[in-house]
Design a protein around this motif. Structure first.
Motif, PDB file in Angstrom:
ATOM      1  N   ARG A  44       1.084  -1.257  -0.130  1.00 23.19           N
ATOM      2  CA  ARG A  44      -0.117  -0.486   0.219  1.00 23.19           C
ATOM      3  C   ARG A  44       0.855   1.062  -0.211  1.00 23.19           C
ATOM      4  O   ARG A  44       0.172   2.264  -0.628  1.00 23.19           O
ATOM      5  CB  ARG A  44      -0.934  -0.119   1.107  1.00 23.19           C
ATOM      6  N   LEU A  45       1.680   1.239   0.716  1.00 20.48           N
ATOM      7  CA  LEU A  45       2.994   2.269   1.194  1.00 20.48           C
ATOM      8  C   LEU A  45       3.207   2.733  -0.537  1.00 20.48           C
ATOM      9  O   LEU A  45       4.227   4.258  -0.866  1.00 20.48           O
ATOM     10  CB  LEU A  45       3.582   1.804   1.760  1.00 20.48           C
ATOM     11  N   ILE A  46       3.874   1.210  -1.290  1.00 18.86           N
ATOM     12  CA  ILE A  46       4.594   1.827  -2.534  1.00 18.86           C
ATOM     13  C   ILE A  46       3.311   1.916  -3.560  1.00 18.86           C
ATOM     14  O   ILE A  46       3.877   3.325  -4.310  1.00 18.86           O
ATOM     15  CB  ILE A  46       5.156  -0.027  -2.695  1.00 18.86           C
ATOM     16  N   GLU A  47       2.199   1.623  -3.510  1.00 17.49           N
ATOM     17  CA  GLU A  47       0.915   1.333  -4.543  1.00 17.49           C
ATOM     18  C   GLU A  47       0.870   2.916  -4.223  1.00 17.49           C
ATOM     19  O   GLU A  47       0.390   3.973  -5.037  1.00 17.49           O
ATOM     20  CB  GLU A  47       0.156   0.958  -4.537  1.00 17.49           C
ATOM     21  N   ALA A  48       1.190   4.046  -2.954  1.00 17.18           N
ATOM     22  CA  ALA A  48       0.703   4.921  -2.993  1.00 17.18           C
ATOM     23  C   ALA A  48       1.572   6.339  -3.425  1.00 17.18           C
ATOM     24  O   ALA A  48       1.231   7.417  -3.271  1.00 17.18           O
ATOM     25  CB  ALA A  48       0.322   5.250  -1.525  1.00 17.18           C
ATOM     26  N   GLY A  49       2.942   5.942  -3.607  1.00 21.29           N
ATOM     27  CA  GLY A  49       4.048   6.579  -3.701  1.00 21.29           C
ATOM     28  C   GLY A  49       4.099   7.464  -2.389  1.00 21.29           C
ATOM     29  O   GLY A  49       5.251   7.769  -2.053  1.00 21.29           O
ATOM     30  N   ARG A  71      11.810 -14.339  12.849  1.00 16.25           N
ATOM     31  CA  ARG A  71      12.267 -13.315  10.732  1.00 16.25           C
ATOM     32  C   ARG A  71      11.845 -13.944   9.543  1.00 16.25           C
ATOM     33  O   ARG A  71      11.654 -13.478   8.645  1.00 16.25           O
ATOM     34  CB  ARG A  71      13.664 -13.485  11.242  1.00 16.25           C
ATOM     35  N   ALA A  72      11.455 -15.283   9.395  1.00 13.79           N
ATOM     36  CA  ALA A  72      11.525 -15.922   8.719  1.00 13.79           C
ATOM     37  C   ALA A  72       9.637 -15.413   8.007  1.00 13.79           C
ATOM     38  O   ALA A  72       9.534 -14.996   6.602  1.00 13.79           O
ATOM     39  CB  ALA A  72      11.212 -17.328   9.124  1.00 13.79           C
ATOM     40  N   ALA A  73       8.932 -15.060   8.895  1.00 13.63           N
ATOM     41  CA  ALA A  73       7.781 -14.469   8.454  1.00 13.63           C
ATOM     42  C   ALA A  73       7.493 -12.989   7.969  1.00 13.63           C
ATOM     43  O   ALA A  73       7.411 -13.178   6.290  1.00 13.63           O
ATOM     44  CB  ALA A  73       6.475 -14.045   9.529  1.00 13.63           C
ATOM     45  N   ALA A  74       9.145 -12.230   8.132  1.00 12.61           N
ATOM     46  CA  ALA A  74       9.007 -11.054   7.622  1.00 12.61           C
ATOM     47  C   ALA A  74       9.757 -11.074   5.895  1.00 12.61           C
ATOM     48  O   ALA A  74       9.498 -10.509   4.822  1.00 12.61           O
ATOM     49  CB  ALA A  74      10.254 -10.382   8.183  1.00 12.61           C
ATOM     50  N   VAL A  75      10.684 -11.822   6.327  1.00 15.01           N
ATOM     51  CA  VAL A  75      11.409 -12.313   4.464  1.00 15.01           C
ATOM     52  C   VAL A  75      10.550 -13.093   3.350  1.00 15.01           C
ATOM     53  O   VAL A  75      10.278 -12.918   2.227  1.00 15.01           O
ATOM     54  CB  VAL A  75      12.424 -13.556   5.141  1.00 15.01           C
ATOM     55  N   ALA A  76       9.208 -14.149   3.867  1.00 13.53           N
ATOM     56  CA  ALA A  76       8.090 -14.522   2.990  1.00 13.53           C
ATOM     57  C   ALA A  76       6.991 -13.260   2.910  1.00 13.53           C
ATOM     58  O   ALA A  76       7.732 -12.944   1.368  1.00 13.53           O
ATOM     59  CB  ALA A  76       7.496 -15.178   4.293  1.00 13.53           C
ATOM     60  N   ALA A  77       7.315 -11.902   3.403  1.00 16.61           N
ATOM     61  CA  ALA A  77       7.009 -10.899   2.903  1.00 16.61           C
ATOM     62  C   ALA A  77       7.441  -9.720   2.425  1.00 16.61           C
ATOM     63  O   ALA A  77       6.770 -10.463   0.833  1.00 16.61           O
ATOM     64  CB  ALA A  77       6.259  -9.646   3.962  1.00 16.61           C
ATOM     65  N   PHE A  78       8.989  -9.969   2.042  1.00 16.93           N
ATOM     66  CA  PHE A  78       9.819  -9.309   1.630  1.00 16.93           C
ATOM     67  C   PHE A  78      10.225 -10.535  -0.322  1.00 16.93           C
ATOM     68  O   PHE A  78      10.167  -9.829  -0.692  1.00 16.93           O
ATOM     69  CB  PHE A  78      10.940  -9.286   1.841  1.00 16.93           C
ATOM     70  N   GLU A  79       9.227 -11.718  -0.063  1.00 15.51           N
ATOM     71  CA  GLU A  79      10.038 -12.165  -1.718  1.00 15.51           C
ATOM     72  C   GLU A  79       9.033 -12.320  -2.316  1.00 15.51           C
ATOM     73  O   GLU A  79       8.786 -12.304  -2.800  1.00 15.51           O
ATOM     74  CB  GLU A  79      10.229 -14.139  -0.877  1.00 15.51           C
ATOM     75  N   LEU A  80       7.755 -11.884  -1.239  1.00 10.33           N
ATOM     76  CA  LEU A  80       6.363 -11.908  -2.193  1.00 10.33           C
ATOM     77  C   LEU A  80       6.454 -10.230  -2.665  1.00 10.33           C
ATOM     78  O   LEU A  80       6.061 -10.462  -4.331  1.00 10.33           O
ATOM     79  CB  LEU A  80       5.262 -11.649  -1.255  1.00 10.33           C
ATOM     80  N   LEU A  81       7.102  -9.703  -2.478  1.00 13.38           N
ATOM     81  CA  LEU A  81       6.808  -8.265  -2.704  1.00 13.38           C
ATOM     82  C   LEU A  81       7.760  -8.426  -4.412  1.00 13.38           C
ATOM     83  O   LEU A  81       8.269  -7.804  -5.214  1.00 13.38           O
ATOM     84  CB  LEU A  81       7.872  -7.234  -1.818  1.00 13.38           C
ATOM     85  N   VAL A  82       9.345  -8.806  -4.289  1.00  9.75           N
ATOM     86  CA  VAL A  82       9.944  -9.458  -4.478  1.00  9.75           C
ATOM     87  C   VAL A  82       9.509  -9.714  -5.914  1.00  9.75           C
ATOM     88  O   VAL A  82       9.521  -9.578  -7.112  1.00  9.75           O
ATOM     89  CB  VAL A  82      11.230  -9.873  -4.151  1.00  9.75           C
ATOM     90  N   ALA A  83       8.819 -10.855  -5.955  1.00  6.56           N
ATOM     91  CA  ALA A  83       7.289 -11.671  -6.702  1.00  6.56           C
ATOM     92  C   ALA A  83       6.838 -11.134  -7.513  1.00  6.56           C
ATOM     93  O   ALA A  83       7.283 -11.187  -8.539  1.00  6.56           O
ATOM     94  CB  ALA A  83       7.691 -13.295  -6.154  1.00  6.56           C
ATOM     95  N   GLU A  84       6.602  -9.908  -7.020  1.00  4.16           N
ATOM     96  CA  GLU A  84       5.257  -9.361  -7.566  1.00  4.16           C
ATOM     97  C   GLU A  84       6.168  -8.534  -8.315  1.00  4.16           C
ATOM     98  O   GLU A  84       4.686  -7.197  -9.073  1.00  4.16           O
ATOM     99  CB  GLU A  84       3.875  -9.014  -7.031  1.00  4.16           C
ATOM    100  N   GLY A  85       7.214  -7.855  -8.496  1.00  2.58           N
ATOM    101  CA  GLY A  85       7.512  -6.713  -8.879  1.00  2.58           C
ATOM    102  C   GLY A  85       7.381  -5.587  -7.988  1.00  2.58           C
ATOM    103  O   GLY A  85       8.009  -4.746  -8.715  1.00  2.58           O
ATOM    104  N   PHE A  86       6.908  -5.453  -7.143  1.00  4.90           N
ATOM    105  CA  PHE A  86       7.256  -4.620  -6.388  1.00  4.90           C
ATOM    106  C   PHE A  86       8.695  -4.296  -5.301  1.00  4.90           C
ATOM    107  O   PHE A  86       8.242  -2.318  -5.376  1.00  4.90           O
ATOM    108  CB  PHE A  86       6.279  -4.395  -5.630  1.00  4.90           C
ATOM    109  N   ALA A  87       9.330  -4.655  -5.158  1.00  6.94           N
ATOM    110  CA  ALA A  87      11.196  -3.949  -4.603  1.00  6.94           C
ATOM    111  C   ALA A  87      11.680  -5.359  -5.237  1.00  6.94           C
ATOM    112  O   ALA A  87      11.515  -6.404  -6.033  1.00  6.94           O
ATOM    113  CB  ALA A  87      11.014  -4.654  -3.333  1.00  6.94           C
ATOM    114  N   GLU A  88      12.848  -4.849  -5.126  1.00 11.70           N
ATOM    115  CA  GLU A  88      14.189  -5.684  -6.257  1.00 11.70           C
ATOM    116  C   GLU A  88      15.533  -5.959  -4.864  1.00 11.70           C
ATOM    117  O   GLU A  88      14.866  -5.136  -4.368  1.00 11.70           O
ATOM    118  CB  GLU A  88      14.644  -4.895  -7.282  1.00 11.70           C
ATOM    119  N   ALA A  89      15.973  -6.755  -4.624  1.00 14.64           N
ATOM    120  CA  ALA A  89      16.732  -7.298  -3.648  1.00 14.64           C
ATOM    121  C   ALA A  89      18.287  -7.149  -4.018  1.00 14.64           C
ATOM    122  O   ALA A  89      18.375  -7.093  -5.374  1.00 14.64           O
ATOM    123  CB  ALA A  89      16.587  -8.447  -3.472  1.00 14.64           C
TER     124      ALA A  89
END
Length: 479
Positions: A44-49, A71-89
């Motif tokens: 939501r933060l990313i989509e709203a700018g 820590r695993a839950a946070a890592v999993a959330a980041f993996e979803l963001l990267v997979a859908e093109g919202f973030a890059e590692a």
């Protein structure tokens, strides 16, 4: 003195990396499955700018600690963001918002687009002209206090402001304006407008009647109305506001707002008999006089004018002044000299709003006054303003003739150019702005009195050439 002669070579500060705000990012997960909720909150933060392209995201360790996640839950959330093109590692650097991501419609964007400052149009009111010598000295004074900062800069102090500046202002006002003042009754403000707002809220109750000059300074009118005052326009003539007429219109007024030294906008000076009559009325009525002495430093002919407050032996006048006109508005320093009964109420309001003035600017400004730099600056500023006035008057006479009838004012930083009754001032002011001239229409400043048609023109802060060119444009519009 050394500050006048010494020049400092200013080198650019060393470049650093871009600021990293990731740990402060306002991520607010909901109550659902922890991985999905964290993913959704960041998306939501990313989509709203609010998390722009290229911004670094918080670390998974930080998010896990902040929200009590594994820590695993946070890592999993980041993996979803990267997979859908919202973030890059980026290996060794962290996780960042992707360069190209979908955006919500502009209507829900967090912030409006910013527009940079533009230079004021010639004849705009309230413009000061920078003085290179004064700015150099003031920069040195600021550096002096930064090099040896006192304890007052590291804690909260008196809401009236620093004693050194209040003492310097008291000495100046007693000598230059005949004001009866003790440093204990001076409050440093961010300008006349803040002083007026504080005094109005301290002095007025709900629906209290307030006399105002007719015509009146629009921002003063707005401040008094905002404080709950019921405004009563009292016409201004060649002697200023008429207290006798004010009593006839509204005998129970609680306060009056006046600009007696140089009435805004008409430019007349209140006569001594009117001043004494106004003080007598305030004494009898238990009312307050709010004296706005906004540009008294700029007097070009005749003897210096004493402030109305100096004739007040009943303690009914709250006196307002500012350094914005004589130094520059960006300084944001003014002052109020208050009657004792209003002081505590004003200080209580001040403490609830911006608490106290900025101590660093106060310290440098006190030195500017105490060491004689302000007096020297004022002499230079007055000469420049007078030259601007003369250039504008000459240009109007050459290019506009009787169409814009103006006489050179003996005081102040603006003049009124009268129009023929058949020619409305509002369309002309709009056309002037479109042509690059910052004229203001006179007629909207009237309250109840019959409006006069004219243009209010500032001559401070502009070169003589720019003012003559502005007068030529006004003449062309009239033709």
């Amino acid at each position: 003195m050394a500050l006048d002669r010494k020049r400092t070579n200013h080198k650019p500060l060393e470049q650093t990396n871009s600021p990293d705000w990731s740990a402060l990012m306002p991520i607010l997960p909901g109550d659902g499955p922890r991985t999905r909720e964290l993913y959704a909150a960041i998306r939501r933060l990313i989509e709203a700018g609010l998390a722009p392209s290229g911004a670094k995201l918080p670390t998974t360790r930080d998010l896990a600690r902040r929200f009590g996640l594994s820590r695993a839950a946070a890592v999993a959330a980041f993996e979803l963001l990267v997979a859908e093109g919202f973030a890059e590692a980026r290996i060794g650097a962290g996780t960042f918002v992707a360069r190209a991501v979908p955006r919500l419609p502009a209507a829900v964007a967090a912030d409006p687009p910013e527009h940079g400052p533009t230079a004021p149009l010639p004849c705009t009111l309230g413009v000061a002209m920078g003085d290179a010598r004064t700015l150099r000295i003031f920069r040195g004074l600021l550096s002096r206090h930064l090099a040896r900062p006192g304890p007052e800069h590291f804690g909260y102090g008196d809401p009236r402001g620093g004693l050194a500046l209040r003492r310097a202002i008291a000495a100046y006002l007693r000598s230059a304006r005949g004001v009866r003042c003790d440093p204990s009754r001076i409050v440093i403000t961010s300008g006349t407008q803040q002083g007026l707002d504080l005094v109005a809220r301290a002095a007025l109750g709900p629906d209290d009647a307030v006399w105002i000059e007719d015509p009146c300074y629009p921002m003063a009118r707005a401040a008094l109305a905002n404080a709950g005052g019921r405004l009563v326009g009292v016409p201004v003539d060649a002697e200023g506001l008429d207290p006798g007429l004010g009593e006839a219109l509204c005998p129970g007024a609680r306060a009056v707002y006046v600009t007696p030294s140089h009435q805004f906008p008409l430019g007349v000076t209140m006569t001594m008999r009117r001043r004494l009559a106004l003080i007598d009325w305030a004494r009898r009525a238990g009312a307050w006089i709010i004296e706005d002495d906004y540009d008294s430093e700029f007097r070009y002919a005749g003897p210096p004018l004493t402030a109305l407050q100096g004739a007040d032996d009943a303690g009914r006048v709250a006196y307002l002044g500012t350094f914005s006109k004589v130094l520059f508005p960006g300084l944001r320093v003014g002052y109020a000299v208050l009657p004792e009964p209003l002081l505590e109420a004003v200080l209580a309001l001040r403490a609830l709003t911006d608490r106290q003035p900025p101590t660093l600017v106060e310290a440098a400004l006190a030195d500017l006054l105490d060491e004689g730099h302000f007096a020297a600056h004022l002499r230079r500023a007055r000469r420049r303003a007078e030259a601007g006035r003369d250039a504008l008057i000459a240009g109007l006479r050459e290019h506009a003739g009787a169409g814009l009838a103006a006489t050179a004012p003996e005081q102040g930083l603006h003049l009124v150019a009268a129009l023929p009754p058949r020619l409305p001032d509002r369309p002309l002011a709009a056309a002037a702005k479109a042509a690059g001239v910052g004229a203001r229409a006179l007629s909207p400043m009237f309250v109840d009195a019959p409006a006069r048609q004219g243009l209010v023109l500032g001559f401070s802060g502009f070169s003589s050439e720019a003012l003559r060119a502005a007068a030529a444009k006004l003449g062309a519009l009239l033709r």
